[in-house]
Design a protein around this motif. Structure first.
Motif, short mmCIF file in Angstrom:
data_model
loop_
_atom_site.label_atom_id
_atom_site.label_comp_id
_atom_site.label_asym_id
_atom_site.label_seq_id
_atom_site.Cartn_x
_atom_site.Cartn_y
_atom_site.Cartn_z
N LYS A 1 -8.43 -7.16 9.82
CA LYS A 1 -8.49 -7.61 11.21
C LYS A 1 -8.73 -6.42 12.13
CE LYS A 1 -3.67 -7.47 12.97
NZ LYS A 1 -2.79 -7.19 11.84
N THR A 2 -9.37 -6.68 13.25
CA THR A 2 -9.45 -5.67 14.29
C THR A 2 -8.06 -5.56 14.92
OG1 THR A 2 -10.01 -7.22 16.08
CG2 THR A 2 -11.83 -6.33 14.77
N THR A 3 -7.78 -4.42 15.51
CA THR A 3 -6.47 -4.25 16.15
C THR A 3 -6.50 -4.60 17.62
OG1 THR A 3 -6.90 -1.93 16.65
CG2 THR A 3 -5.84 -2.42 14.54
N GLY A 4 -7.69 -4.83 18.18
CA GLY A 4 -7.78 -5.01 19.61
C GLY A 4 -7.69 -3.69 20.36
N SER A 5 -7.59 -2.60 19.61
CA SER A 5 -7.50 -1.27 20.21
C SER A 5 -8.64 -0.42 19.67
CB SER A 5 -6.13 -0.65 19.92
OG SER A 5 -5.99 0.59 20.55
N ARG A 6 -8.34 0.53 18.74
CA ARG A 6 -9.40 1.43 18.26
C ARG A 6 -9.67 1.30 16.77
NH1 ARG A 6 -9.06 7.46 19.83
NH2 ARG A 6 -7.18 7.36 18.54
N GLY A 7 -8.77 0.66 16.02
CA GLY A 7 -8.90 0.69 14.57
C GLY A 7 -8.97 -0.66 13.92
N LEU A 8 -8.70 -0.66 12.62
CA LEU A 8 -8.64 -1.86 11.81
C LEU A 8 -7.35 -1.84 11.00
CD1 LEU A 8 -12.29 -1.98 10.34
CD2 LEU A 8 -11.36 -3.48 12.13
N HIS A 9 -6.87 -3.02 10.67
CA HIS A 9 -5.77 -3.18 9.72
C HIS A 9 -6.34 -3.83 8.46
CE1 HIS A 9 -2.34 -3.32 12.95
NE2 HIS A 9 -2.77 -2.09 12.70
N VAL A 10 -6.11 -3.20 7.33
CA VAL A 10 -6.45 -3.78 6.03
C VAL A 10 -5.15 -4.23 5.39
CG1 VAL A 10 -7.50 -3.44 3.78
CG2 VAL A 10 -8.47 -2.31 5.81
N ILE A 11 -5.11 -5.51 4.99
CA ILE A 11 -3.88 -6.12 4.48
C ILE A 11 -4.16 -6.77 3.13
CG2 ILE A 11 -2.15 -7.92 4.89
CD1 ILE A 11 -4.09 -6.78 7.84
N ALA A 12 -3.26 -6.60 2.20
CA ALA A 12 -3.35 -7.31 0.93
C ALA A 12 -2.06 -8.12 0.74
CB ALA A 12 -3.54 -6.35 -0.23
N PRO A 13 -2.15 -9.43 0.59
CA PRO A 13 -0.95 -10.23 0.34
C PRO A 13 -0.41 -9.96 -1.06
CG PRO A 13 -2.90 -11.60 0.19
CD PRO A 13 -3.37 -10.25 0.66
N ILE A 14 0.91 -9.86 -1.17
CA ILE A 14 1.54 -9.56 -2.45
C ILE A 14 2.62 -10.58 -2.77
CG2 ILE A 14 1.05 -7.09 -2.40
CD1 ILE A 14 3.95 -6.67 -1.43
N THR A 15 2.87 -10.75 -4.04
CA THR A 15 3.94 -11.63 -4.49
C THR A 15 5.28 -11.07 -4.02
OG1 THR A 15 2.63 -12.16 -6.44
CG2 THR A 15 4.98 -12.74 -6.49
N VAL A 16 6.10 -11.92 -3.41
CA VAL A 16 7.40 -11.48 -2.92
C VAL A 16 8.26 -11.02 -4.08
CG1 VAL A 16 9.51 -12.21 -1.77
CG2 VAL A 16 7.28 -12.94 -0.88
N GLY A 17 8.90 -9.88 -3.92
CA GLY A 17 9.74 -9.33 -4.97
C GLY A 17 10.04 -7.87 -4.77
N PRO A 18 9.01 -7.01 -4.68
CA PRO A 18 9.25 -5.58 -4.45
C PRO A 18 9.91 -5.33 -3.09
CG PRO A 18 7.02 -5.94 -5.27
CD PRO A 18 7.57 -7.29 -4.93
N THR A 19 10.69 -4.28 -3.01
CA THR A 19 11.31 -3.88 -1.76
C THR A 19 10.30 -3.18 -0.85
OG1 THR A 19 11.95 -1.71 -2.59
CG2 THR A 19 13.49 -3.54 -2.98
N PHE A 20 10.69 -2.98 0.40
CA PHE A 20 9.85 -2.23 1.32
C PHE A 20 9.61 -0.81 0.79
CE2 PHE A 20 10.68 -5.43 4.62
CZ PHE A 20 9.43 -5.51 5.21
N GLU A 21 10.62 -0.22 0.21
CA GLU A 21 10.47 1.14 -0.32
C GLU A 21 9.40 1.18 -1.40
OE1 GLU A 21 13.14 4.76 -2.27
OE2 GLU A 21 14.03 2.79 -1.92
N GLU A 22 9.41 0.19 -2.29
CA GLU A 22 8.42 0.15 -3.36
C GLU A 22 7.02 -0.10 -2.81
OE1 GLU A 22 11.15 -1.59 -7.03
OE2 GLU A 22 10.50 -2.96 -5.43
N VAL A 23 6.91 -0.96 -1.80
CA VAL A 23 5.61 -1.24 -1.20
C VAL A 23 5.08 -0.01 -0.46
CG1 VAL A 23 4.39 -2.66 0.48
CG2 VAL A 23 6.04 -3.72 -1.07
N HIS A 24 5.96 0.67 0.24
CA HIS A 24 5.55 1.89 0.94
C HIS A 24 5.09 2.95 -0.06
CE1 HIS A 24 6.00 5.76 3.05
NE2 HIS A 24 5.64 5.06 4.12
N LEU A 25 5.77 3.08 -1.17
CA LEU A 25 5.39 4.06 -2.19
C LEU A 25 3.99 3.75 -2.73
CD1 LEU A 25 6.29 6.44 -4.02
CD2 LEU A 25 7.17 4.73 -5.61
N PHE A 26 3.73 2.47 -2.97
CA PHE A 26 2.39 2.07 -3.43
C PHE A 26 1.34 2.39 -2.38
CE2 PHE A 26 -0.90 -1.17 -3.02
CZ PHE A 26 -1.59 -0.99 -4.21
N ALA A 27 1.59 2.00 -1.13
CA ALA A 27 0.61 2.23 -0.07
C ALA A 27 0.35 3.71 0.13
CB ALA A 27 1.11 1.60 1.24
#
Length: 317
Positions: free
Chosen positions: A167-193
């Motif tokens: 999606k466009t951000t309406g500002s200067r950039g873009l957000h790229v998002i991938a939907p994931i199966t619920v289960g991993p913690t935020f810490e695990e998702v941040h580590l992957f990203a």
């Protein structure tokens, strides 16, 4: 100036918007009433993506020329029919509003909310995000590097068997998002990203960086993965930004990212109806596109600042 405007809504609630002629966007003459009408019209597309996600509000009682009031906690004055969720925070709890119907969206405008931000997790599993996000933050107005980087993120995520959306951000950039199966913690998702971002930056160090400090980025695009954390928020799809023209954070098809005509703030609330005509929601398949989060291995420990020193290609698999 009209003192009030009553908007009957299909979900059974009637909202009174006071001072609908109040100009919130002075450069364009866009009024509070016009903003309310936009959010009412976009609700069928927007609500599936924000439902059950705690809300962060950016309020502009005097118009966007003034600094916003940043508000997370739902005020006692909100009507009882607006759904709420109480979540744990450091030192206590906080109760957020949830945008689960059209009436809530319009009522937020009555409360002088222009932009809504939401969590990357839903209240059913608040500590477990259902998406991983890459915020592409350019150093200047050269949007070509943003488009190129978004397509590189897309390719890498697809190689990892994820399904990316943008999606466009309406500002200067873009957000790229991938939907994931619920289960991993935020810490695990941040580590992957972070592993993905580190690898992308290593492949193109002249144009990309994961350096948090702006003065150390050297004019390069910042691959920001810090929204992948508990209680962090991102601008909601179809939300309006507090900028001239009232640009919309707009989900787009990947074919549009390939086009040099795409701009991150190119569609405002007065153009969005024409833009959407004949277009399905590019994110309509997001929820059913969830995939397991790929595993990440760390071969290096964090340095004293807590940041990882680097990520090899073998770490994302």
């Amino acid at each position: 100036m009209r003192e009030r405007s009553t908007i009957p809504l299909v979900d059974g609630h009637t909202i009174t918007v006071t001072h609908p002629d109040k100009v919130l966007f002075p450069a364009d003459g866009i009024t509070k009433g016009e903003l309310a009408e936009y959010y009412e019209s976009i609700a069928p597309r927007m609500i599936p993506h924000v439902r059950d996600r705690p809300l962060h509000m950016n309020r502009y009682p005097g118009g966007i020329q003034w600094n916003p009031i940043q508000q997370k906690r739902v005020p006692d004055s909100f009507p009882a029919w607006i759904e709420r969720a109480t979540v744990d925070m450091k030192g206590g709890t906080i109760t957020h509003a949830l945008i689960n119907n059209t009436a809530t969206l319009v009522y937020l405008v009555q409360y002088n909310v222009v932009t809504v931000h939401v969590w990357l997790s839903r209240i059913q599993a608040i500590t477990q995000p259902d998406m991983v996000m890459f915020d592409l933050d350019p150093a200047d107005d050269d949007f070509s590097v943003v488009r190129k980087t978004a397509l590189a993120v897309k390719t890498m995520l697809e190689d990892l068997k994820l399904v990316p959306f943008v999606k466009t951000t309406g500002s200067r950039g873009l957000h790229v998002i991938a939907p994931i199966t619920v289960g991993p913690t935020f810490e695990e998702v941040h580590l992957f990203a972070d592993a993905v971002a580190q690898r992308l930056a290593a492949d193109d160090p002249d144009h990309l960086t994961t350096e948090f400090l702006k003065e150390k980025r050297g004019g390069r695009l910042f691959l920001d993965v810090n929204r992948n954390a508990y209680a962090q928020t991102a601008v909601a799809p179809y939300a309006v930004r507090a900028k001239a023209g009232a640009p919309v954070a707009l989900p787009v098809d990947w074919s549009e990212v390939e086009s040099p005509r795409l701009r991150p703030d190119g569609v405002g609330i007065r153009q969005v109806a024409a833009w959407l005509k004949g277009r399905d929601d590019p994110w309509k398949s997001m929820e059913r596109s969830q995939k397991p989060l790929p595993r990440v291995q760390e071969s290096e420990k964090p340095d004293r600042s807590g940041r990882r020193k680097g990520v090899s290609r073998k770490e994302v698999r």
